[in-house]
Structure formats: structure tokens, C-alpha cells
Design an enzyme around this catalytic site. Sequence first.
Site, PDB file in Angstrom:
ATOM      1  N   LYS A  35       0.518  -1.471   0.004  1.00  0.00           N
ATOM      2  CA  LYS A  35       0.214  -0.052   0.167  1.00  0.00           C
ATOM      3  C   LYS A  35       0.734   1.241   0.103  1.00  0.00           C
ATOM      4  CE  LYS A  35      -0.175  -0.153   4.686  1.00  0.00           C
ATOM      5  NZ  LYS A  35      -0.956   0.251   5.918  1.00  0.00           N
ATOM      6  N   TYR A 243      17.325  29.049  11.428  1.00  0.00           N
ATOM      7  CA  TYR A 243      15.891  29.985  11.966  1.00  0.00           C
ATOM      8  C   TYR A 243      15.994  29.539  13.824  1.00  0.00           C
ATOM      9  CZ  TYR A 243      13.661  30.213   7.923  1.00  0.00           C
ATOM     10  OH  TYR A 243      13.056  30.831   6.365  1.00  0.00           O
TER      11      TYR A 243
END
Length: 347
Positions: A35, A243
Site C-alpha cells: 500500500k 531559524y
Amino acid sequence: MPAGTLTIDLSAIAANWTALDALSGPGCQTGAVVKADAYGLGVARVAPVLAAAGARSFFVALAQEAVALRAALGPGPVIWVFGGIMPGDAQALSAADARPLLNSPAQVAAFRAACPGAPCGLQLDSGMNRLGLEPAELAALDLAGLDLRLVMSHLACADTPDHPQNAAQLAAFRGMAGSFRDVPLSLAATGGTVMGRDFRFDLTRPGIGLYGGLPFAAARPVLALDLPVIQVREVQPGESVGYGATWRAPAPRRIATLAAGYADGLHRALGRGVSYWAGDVPCPGVGRVSMDLVTVDVTHLDADPDSLRLLGPHQGIDAVAEAAGTIGYEVLTSLGPRFDRVYKGAA
């Protein structure tokens, strides 16, 4: 230049299936869960290799996935759909020659109406409370006329072998499935296969173990992820990187900026929790992972690298997952489309 190169070893996937098939033992068929585009690795390339290794039963989540899988496999192997039948699925199921695992009385009724006489399976809820028929629903259900080819359930805690819910679900599944005669039974995915013979029944359904993940500790590594270096810069003591200025250089440092980030599935939570490898030499990540970039301390290397490796023999998906506070499944299925996927090890 791509964000990175994801090398997928198809021979390792085949070897992992063969090892799990041997673990399943005689008289038990071993399927393959493919899947989510074979957990993000490309079902068109992965599924034929598993079929060549010996897999004859394949599992996907949705009917649309079954169509793509059938195109990759051709006729012959059995395709099962965990999600059962949803509105509008009848045409896809027919086109893929796929068998739904029916999860509720409503799905049983819908399948009877849309696909009369077609083969199917049942999914039973043995205690996970996610998909499948509960005991009272099963007892009240009229199964006359259904061409049942599989009865299955799924374990909630198979990655923790000593969890008491495993024994409880095993007992519940035996109680619910005991009324079926001459219908194959399946309870074990990778974790259940590893736990022992009691959980394997007639068909096992390995997924994550095929792709190198726990709880199949003996799995061969399947992936290598190499990330190109955009630039290397000198950072002075006290200067920050990335950041939020969450990391500051304690001394002069050489910092490499790599072309990958959370847009490519490198979780922002990784931060400083993993290493990036120059051959056998680990280089620590520093600062925050951003959308397209990660920063790595390469001060101790003799020369500036052209690329660094995140995934490989030194550090697999589960180690990266631990650093990110998640699981190997999420790391694997998050690897983004910007990575150049290269296949090796099988035709």
C-alpha cells in the site's frame, strides 16, 4: 540538481521477503503489503520483484491502489483491499480483479449489490477498534452467497511482543474465526510473523519488514539517501545557524548546507538528533531543519564533502525515526518526490 538521491535495493527487499517467508514456516503462505505506493518506494518497481521472489497475495489500502498494482503485476497474483468497498469502487475492483476485505454489515450489503458472486474476504475487529466486524455484528451477519477467500484481523501492539493485548487479540480472533471452515485465516503482519507460530495461521502479511524496518530486526537495509551539499561556510564562535538561532557555534566551525528539508520528508523535529555520514564518519546536524535545507557540522572532515548520507547501513529509518520522535513507517512514507529514485539489485 535534485534534492537528493534515494537508492532502493530491490534485491534486499526480495531477500527480506524470503527471510520472512522462511519464518512463516511450512503450510503458511507469505503475502506482501505494498500500500501507499509500496511505502513510498514505487509499487511498479517493487511489486514485480516480490512476485518473482514468490509472493502470490498482495495487500493495498484502497481500490485505486489495486488498479495500479494490477498494472504492475499483470494477471495471476491475488490483490486484497484493506479498506473493503467504498462508494464508486466496484468498477476499480473489477478492473483490478481485486478482492475487498469487507469491514462492516453495510460493506457486505454494498458488495453483494455491486459485485454479486465475486470473491471477497472479511476483516474482523479483534480488539483494535479501527476496522472490521465486531463479534455481535459477525454473529448477526448473513454470509450466505458470499465467496469468502480470507478472514483476517490486525494486531494493535505487535511491535511490543510482551504487550498483553497481543494474547487478548489472538484469543478474540480464534473465537470469532473458529466458525469458518476451509477459509484461510490471517492475523500477522510483520510483527505477528516475528512473534511466533501461534499468530501466523494460514497467511502472513509482512509490510514494514520488507522495507528494512522494525520489528523485523534481521531485515537487510533497503535504502540509501544521499543529500548534495550546496555550500560550506565558516562560522565563528557565538554565531548562530538556522531559524530561531537555536544553535550557536562554541568555536570556529565549518557548516555544510544540504539540499533537503521538511518538504522532502526530513521531519523538522530531527534538528540535531541525527548524523549525516561522510563514508564511515558521522557529522552532526546543527540548527533547525527548514523546508529545503539542513545544516551539518563538517569541521572534523579533511575536505569539504560533495554529499552526505542520511539513510544507509550506519543509520536506518528507525534510528532517524527515534531522533524525530516518530516511527520508521512515517520516515519511510514521507520521503518526498523531489528525491531522485535509483533502483539497484534486480531487473
